[in-house]
Scaffold this motif. Structure first.
Motif, PDB file in Angstrom:
ATOM      1  N   PHE A 447       1.006   0.274  -3.057  1.00 15.43           N
ATOM      2  CA  PHE A 447       2.412   0.586  -2.433  1.00 15.43           C
ATOM      3  C   PHE A 447       2.399   1.892  -1.618  1.00 15.43           C
ATOM      4  O   PHE A 447       1.255   2.732  -2.211  1.00 15.43           O
ATOM      5  N   PRO A 448       2.992   2.160  -0.667  1.00 15.68           N
ATOM      6  CA  PRO A 448       2.927   3.445   0.127  1.00 15.68           C
ATOM      7  C   PRO A 448       3.221   4.523  -0.787  1.00 15.68           C
ATOM      8  O   PRO A 448       4.044   4.704  -1.832  1.00 15.68           O
ATOM      9  N   LYS A 449       2.392   5.859  -0.400  1.00 16.03           N
ATOM     10  CA  LYS A 449       2.358   6.883  -1.417  1.00 16.03           C
ATOM     11  C   LYS A 449       3.752   7.466  -1.554  1.00 16.03           C
ATOM     12  O   LYS A 449       4.140   8.030  -2.573  1.00 16.03           O
ATOM     13  N   GLU A 450       4.434   7.827  -0.396  1.00 15.97           N
ATOM     14  CA  GLU A 450       5.688   8.615  -0.235  1.00 15.97           C
ATOM     15  C   GLU A 450       5.329   9.865  -1.119  1.00 15.97           C
ATOM     16  O   GLU A 450       4.521  10.625  -1.016  1.00 15.97           O
ATOM     17  N   GLN A 451       6.324  10.279  -1.998  1.00 16.18           N
ATOM     18  CA  GLN A 451       6.293  11.358  -2.813  1.00 16.18           C
ATOM     19  C   GLN A 451       5.866  11.418  -3.956  1.00 16.18           C
ATOM     20  O   GLN A 451       5.804  12.406  -4.737  1.00 16.18           O
ATOM     21  N   TYR A 452       5.259  10.244  -4.336  1.00 13.76           N
ATOM     22  CA  TYR A 452       4.807  10.050  -5.766  1.00 13.76           C
ATOM     23  C   TYR A 452       3.418  10.800  -5.714  1.00 13.76           C
ATOM     24  O   TYR A 452       2.683  10.664  -4.999  1.00 13.76           O
ATOM     25  N   ASN A 453       3.038  10.547  -7.052  1.00 12.34           N
ATOM     26  CA  ASN A 453       1.711  11.251  -7.699  1.00 12.34           C
ATOM     27  C   ASN A 453       0.929  10.321  -8.591  1.00 12.34           C
ATOM     28  O   ASN A 453       1.696   9.682  -9.384  1.00 12.34           O
ATOM     29  N   VAL A 454      -0.172  10.686  -8.685  1.00 14.71           N
ATOM     30  CA  VAL A 454      -1.213  10.046  -9.808  1.00 14.71           C
ATOM     31  C   VAL A 454      -0.555  10.427 -11.389  1.00 14.71           C
ATOM     32  O   VAL A 454      -0.087  11.577 -11.446  1.00 14.71           O
TER      33      VAL A 454
END
Length: 481
Positions: A447-454
């Motif tokens: 899914f698109p990265k946007e503001q999220y992190n590993v």
């Protein structure tokens, strides 16, 4: 065969942060199942205390180790080619020492050291603690070997260094060895009888991983369902235990509960299961705790009762169906994957059709499928003729793969429209603009990265799919964050 072989990781060179003051270089490659990769972490931890830092340059190595697998002929042939490469480099750097670790080491110890003279060091899977002594022997100009299979060794007191880790998911070994004498499998002869690790040391390792930021643990063993701790010793000796030891024993269901309660926000998986040992208690425990993932790797190997008997699988087709029914009843959205061997000695067309009909009944999410390859040292190799022609094996394997792809697509399509929790593990292989992670069912989700992190748990709405991957868009953080 009952161990998942990740083809993308075969021959992976392990690397970790340099330890200050260490002056020697270790080059270590791993082949085979996740147990071997986990063992390589233990080896690196032991050798870090002996002055070795890892390197990815074969030419600069003082010590070269290959952690081997005897499950399939392909892995064995690959390792032999690598040993030839190591020895070519050794002609240029004669001080370099070469060693073989793991299952293949135990099985081919005399060939490697005495007949072919291609290694300096042979170390079986229970002898890694003896590496410092063995290396001292090598330094003194002697070949070194230790392939003794231990009744006790589980490496519960060694904290593995996490090599090439994404810092999010980790493997924790809970058992070693196997008591199931499947006729196609060499594991009981290369890894010894089954013994379990102290549950307290397992929980301590899990707590340590959580403190270091890991979010998911897979409990690992040749047969995790056989886990049984009663103070130490082999599982087969449990009948001789005292009444107190029996009353306080911890089985796999209890261990799962201990882990789930110890870290309620950490996700737990396990591999590998054996149909004859997977109990209803384990399934009920999975259903009880949200942080135990809804996924079971449940190797069946064949759909034919006759072939199952020839394989010395201690379950029938009908018992397997009953287990599948119970899983789907107690955990309706549980994903199930398989190991399948086609072309086992004496397999008929009817046996093959029985396998296909079993697959139609279960409809596995994914699978690991192989044509039978005779492994030296197994009961099948000693007592059965490998009598199925290669072209027949290939055709039957293709039938199984084609059917699995149909079922896999059906299973992924069932996720479309749902919102599912995904743990972000890494960037997608195909796009730097997308994250890749897995849902509870162990299906890959991008899914698109946007503001999220590993390392974050994200709720993802599934919009599309392939037979192996779910495609969606994040709709917010899950309650696990």
């Amino acid at each position: 065969m009952e161990k998942i072989i990740d083809e993308n990781k075969q021959g992976e060179t392990l690397i970790l942060d340099n330890k200050k003051g260490n002056g020697k270089k270790l080059f270590i490659e791993s082949y085979g199942c996740q147990m071997n990769f986990s063992d390589s972490e233990i080896v690196a931890s032991i050798l870090a205390d002996q002055g070795y830092n890892t390197t990815q340059s074969l030419e600069e190595a003082d010590l070269v180790l290959v952690n081997t697998c005897s499950i399939r002929d392909k892995a064995e042939q690959t390792v032999r080619k690598r040993l030839a490469k190591y020895n070519a480099v050794k002609q240029i750097n004669p001080k370099m020492k070469v060693g073989v670790l793991g299952c293949m080491a135990e099985r081919l110890k005399h060939k490697f050291l005495e007949e072919e003279k291609i290694v300096d060091l042979v170390v079986g899977p229970d002898a890694y603690k003896d590496l410092p002594n063995l290396l001292a022997e090598v330094e003194d100009g002697r070949d070194a070997i230790n392939v003794i299979l231990s009744k006790e060794e589980t490496y519960g007191d060694i904290a593995p260094v996490r090599l090439n880790s994404n810092g999010v998911t980790a493997f924790v070994s809970i058992t070693r060895g196997c008591d199931n004498m499947c006729t196609f499998c060499v594991v009981p002869f290369t890894r010894g009888r089954e013994r379990s690790r102290d549950p307290q040391s397992i929980v301590e390792e899990i707590n340590d991983l959580w403190s270091k930021g890991f979010k998911e643990v897979t409990l690992l063993g040749q047969n995790v369902d056989s886990f049984l701790w009663y103070g130490g010793g082999l599982k087969k000796d449990f009948s001789k235990a005292s009444d107190f030891e029996k009353a306080t024993a911890v089985n796999f269901s209890k261990l799962l509960e201990l882990c789930a309660k110890a870290q309620p926000k950490m996700r737990f998986r396990f591999s590998t299961s054996n149909p004859q040992d997977l109990t209803l208690d384990v399934i009920r425990t999975m259903a009880k705790f949200n942080n135990i993932c809804n996924y079971i790797h449940l190797p069946v190997q064949s759909g034919s009762n006759r072939i199952l008997k020839e394989m010395n699988r201690l379950h029938t087709r009908e018992e397997y169906f009953e287990l599948i029914d119970n899983i789907k009843k107690l955990i309706p959205d549980c994903a199930i994957s398989q190991d399948m061997i086609t072309g086992f000695p004496t397999e008929t067309e009817q046996d093959h059709q029985d396998t296909l009909s079993l697959m139609d009944y279960v409809k596995y999410d994914f699978g690991f499928m192989f044509a039978y390859s005779e492994r030296p040292g197994t009961m099948a190799a000693r007592k059965m003729e490998d009598d199925i022609p290669a072209d027949v094996k290939k055709r039957r394997l293709n039938d199984i793969i084609q059917l699995q792809q149909i079922h896999a697509l059906q299973r992924t399509q069932a996720h479309i429209g749902k919102i599912e929790e995904v743990l972000i593990e890494k960037s997608s292989k195909r796009s730097d603009e997308h994250w890749s992670g897995r849902n509870s069912q162990s299906t890959v989700v991008v899914f698109p990265k946007e503001q999220y992190n590993v390392g974050e748990f994200v709720n993802v709405k599934i919009n599309d799919c392939t037979s192996a991957t779910l495609i969606g868009e994040a709709v917010g953080y899950s309650k696990n964050n």
